[in-house]
Design a protein around this motif. Structure first.
Motif, mmCIF file in Angstrom:
data_model
loop_
_atom_site.group_PDB
_atom_site.id
_atom_site.type_symbol
_atom_site.label_atom_id
_atom_site.label_comp_id
_atom_site.label_asym_id
_atom_site.label_seq_id
_atom_site.Cartn_x
_atom_site.Cartn_y
_atom_site.Cartn_z
ATOM 1 N N GLY B 36 40.977 60.922 37.501
ATOM 2 C CA GLY B 36 42.162 60.064 37.431
ATOM 3 C C GLY B 36 42.379 59.481 36.050
ATOM 4 N N ASN B 37 41.304 59.233 35.305
ATOM 5 C CA ASN B 37 41.476 58.585 34.021
ATOM 6 C C ASN B 37 41.205 59.515 32.833
ATOM 7 N N SER B 42 44.589 58.774 31.243
ATOM 8 C CA SER B 42 45.272 57.535 31.609
ATOM 9 C C SER B 42 44.297 56.368 31.492
ATOM 10 N N ASP B 44 44.902 53.601 33.128
ATOM 11 C CA ASP B 44 45.357 52.747 34.224
ATOM 12 C C ASP B 44 44.234 52.573 35.262
ATOM 13 N N SER B 46 44.323 50.262 37.666
ATOM 14 C CA SER B 46 44.864 49.831 38.962
ATOM 15 C C SER B 46 44.930 50.976 39.947
ATOM 16 N N SER B 47 45.454 52.105 39.468
ATOM 17 C CA SER B 47 45.641 53.205 40.414
ATOM 18 C C SER B 47 44.282 53.734 40.860
ATOM 19 N N SER B 50 43.073 51.374 43.494
ATOM 20 C CA SER B 50 43.936 51.503 44.661
ATOM 21 C C SER B 50 43.581 52.768 45.440
ATOM 22 N N ASN B 51 43.391 53.868 44.684
ATOM 23 C CA ASN B 51 43.010 55.115 45.354
ATOM 24 C C ASN B 51 41.612 55.027 45.958
ATOM 25 N N ASN B 130 41.776 43.266 38.848
ATOM 26 C CA ASN B 130 41.491 44.414 39.711
ATOM 27 C C ASN B 130 40.067 44.361 40.257
ATOM 28 N N GLU B 201 46.299 44.998 47.622
ATOM 29 C CA GLU B 201 47.287 45.695 46.783
ATOM 30 C C GLU B 201 47.877 44.754 45.743
ATOM 31 N N SER B 204 45.549 44.567 43.030
ATOM 32 C CA SER B 204 45.533 45.876 42.408
ATOM 33 C C SER B 204 46.701 46.033 41.445
ATOM 34 N N ALA B 205 47.784 45.342 41.752
ATOM 35 C CA ALA B 205 48.938 45.398 40.862
ATOM 36 C C ALA B 205 48.748 44.477 39.671
#
Lengths: 315, 239
Positions: B36-37, B42, B44, B46-47, B50-51, B130, B201, B204-205
């Protein structure tokens, strides 16, 4: 020291402990006797505060175990039927943990534990994992746990169950030693174990207390020396007739032939009379030699069976 | 309480459980981070979190299944309950130990943050929020697992039931969204209010909400209280 007042524990329709009242006096070694399932463990679990009674009260040194649990529990060391050990710890780690939860100050823990190691003789296994110890050692570690904090009362639930004869002797010796400096309560279904080490006995059957007294008084009640086994050379009928005619003999039952040419009898005399002399003279005069005469002292077994049968009959 | 806490920390690492927990958590999070990163280039976080939230279903049961159930099976609860310690401190001690293992594991993943910050730009407050949200959510679910563990003598039962309950928490938002009948609006409201992951969430945002914090702390407190009640009730049971 500990007062148990009208304690009842109900499980559904079943009364596991039924209105039990007794007192554990300071300094005594008390035996708590009953068959398996008589309510011994339940009573002990209530006294130590592990479970709560449906009704009734337990006072430890005047404090209610439910209302002032912290103070009351400080006075009690408990070795349950299955010693509450953590198998993944070493003996030393485990006993340190017990010191911590019993709030022994860190500085004094080492010395305190040394004393306990010595008393229950587990110095040589202190660094071993508990799961690798033999059953006898596990039991001793369990006992060590009960001794942490030097409680006034030590309560042990069937401390010798599952041990081999040598281990049993050692544990009993330990209990006797402990009895010199502590109040000790121990439950058992083995009678001579209790008669070996206890000053006083409480007998429980089907949740009810059927007797509590000193061992001496309990055995006195059942006419001591009034029953004997007899082996006589001769025929059954005439010997029996002769025995029955003797003054003071209340019962003469043939018990079969154990040795060729002789007959065994169980003879009971009336309470207070010793008929052995007359009996011996009469038999010899009649031409029946005596091969054996064995007085049967009432044992705890007799008392126990008599009491538990009586209470079964009442129901 | 400290004694129980220490003993529990010791137990995690004397048995394989602590290592299994850390290993599986770090493995899964490592995979998410790598794909993911790093591969996605990325920064990010947060994602990723979240995932990653599904991971609770798998790892929380590992952490909580034996906490109370093993004591009962082993009968070592007889030692705890006949010692001069309160039931609440036993439960809280165990809870905090599990949370600590989780926190330490989460701390190790801080390496990822360092890696990313060396090669890219990250928003430090956002990452912290987060982490904080993820940790609090984990603690809430640990409290749930602890309660379930207190209800059974079997570790396996505790693990499976904990898995099931966390799954239910997961599906709650989806279920709420599927209910369209107006007369069931109260149910939607109830589900949304109960939903733990919806609160997560928000963290997470990158939003630090005090309501969320209070919600999660009370959530954990309620479950700890229930755990104490379950054990207390058993002592009084007449069944």
């Amino acid at each position: 020291m500990i007062e148990i007042k009208n304690v009842t524990k109900r499980y559904g329709a079943n009364l596991a402990v039924d209105d039990v009242t007794f007192t554990i006096n300071e300094g005594e070694v008390l035996g708590f006797l009953g068959r398996n399932g008589a309510g011994k463990s339940t009573t002990m679990n209530i006294v130590t505060g592990y479970i709560s009674a449906s009704s009734g009260q337990v006072l430890v040194d005047g404090m209610d175990i439910l209302e002032e649990p912290r103070e009351a529990k400080r006075h009690i060391g408990y070795l349950p039927e299955q010693p509450p050990l953590y198998m993944d710890m070493t003996v030393e780690e485990y006993l340190r943990f017990v010191c911590d939860i019993k709030e022994i100050r860190r500085q004094s823990q080492k010395a305190h534990l040394e004393d306990i190691y010595e008393l229950v003789r587990i110095q040589d296994v202190r660094r071993r994992l508990i799961k690798n110890l033999s059953k006898g050692y596990k039991q001793r570690v369990g006992l060590a746990q009960a001794l942490v904090g030097n409680p006034d009362v030590i309560i042990m639930d069937e401390p010798t169950v599952g041990l081999d004869p040598r281990q049993i002797i050692e544990i009993r010796r330990l209990i006797r030693d402990l009895g010199k400096s502590h109040t000790v309560v121990l439950s058992s279904h083995i009678l001579h174990e209790v008669s070996d080490v206890c000053d006083r006995v409480v007998i429980i059957n089907r949740g009810k207390i059927v007797a509590q007294d000193s061992l001496e008084n309990l055995t006195k009640g059942i006419g001591e020396g009034t029953r004997m086994m007899l082996r006589v050379v001769g025929a059954e009928k005439p010997v029996q007739r002769l025995l029955r005619e003797l003054p003071g003999v209340s019962l003469a039952e043939p018990m079969g032939v154990k040795e060729p040419g002789s007959v065994d009898f169980m003879v009971e005399s009336q309470p207070g009379s010793d008929v052995r002399r007359q009996l011996g003279n009469a038999l010899i005069a009649g031409g029946y030699p005596i091969l054996m005469l064995q007085p049967m002292a009432a044992t705890l077994e007799d008392i126990f069976l008599q009491l538990t049968n009586e209470s079964a009959k009442e129901e | 309480m400290l004694a129980v806490y220490n003993r529990e920390m010791q137990a995690y690492f004397l048995t394989p459980i602590g290592y299994v927990f850390m290993g599986s958590f770090l493995l899964i999070q490592g995979i998410f981070f790598t794909f993911g990163n790093i591969f996605a280039q990325s920064s990010d976080f947060s994602s990723m979190f979240s995932n990653l939230s599904f991971i609770f279903m798998l790892v929380v049961p590992i952490l909580t299944m034996r906490l109370m159930s093993d004591e009962r099976r082993n009968k070592s609860d007889q030692l705890l309950l006949t010692s001069p310690v309160s039931l609440l401190s036993i439960v809280v001690g165990k809870f905090l130990a599990a949370c600590t293992v989780f926190l330490v594991t989460l701390g190790i993943t801080g390496i990822y943050v360092l890696i990313l910050s060396a090669f890219g730009v990250i928003s430090v407050p956002e990452v912290l929020v987060n982490y904080f949200g993820f940790f609090l959510t984990g603690c809430c679910l640990i409290a749930v697992g602890l309660l379930i563990s207190a209800m059974t003598e079997s570790q396996v039962t505790a693990a499976i039931a904990t898995f099931g309950i966390i799954l239910l928490f997961f599906l709650m938002d989806g279920m709420a969204a599927m209910i369209t009948a107006p007369f069931l609006a109260f149910l939607v409201a109830a589900l949304q209010w109960l939903s733990l992951f919806q609160r997560f969430e928000a963290f997470s945002a990158g939003i630090f909400s005090l309501t969320g914090v209070i919600y999660m702390l009370s959530f954990a407190a309620v479950f700890l209280y229930l755990t104490v009640s379950v054990i207390e009730k058993r002592r009084w049971s007449e069944g």
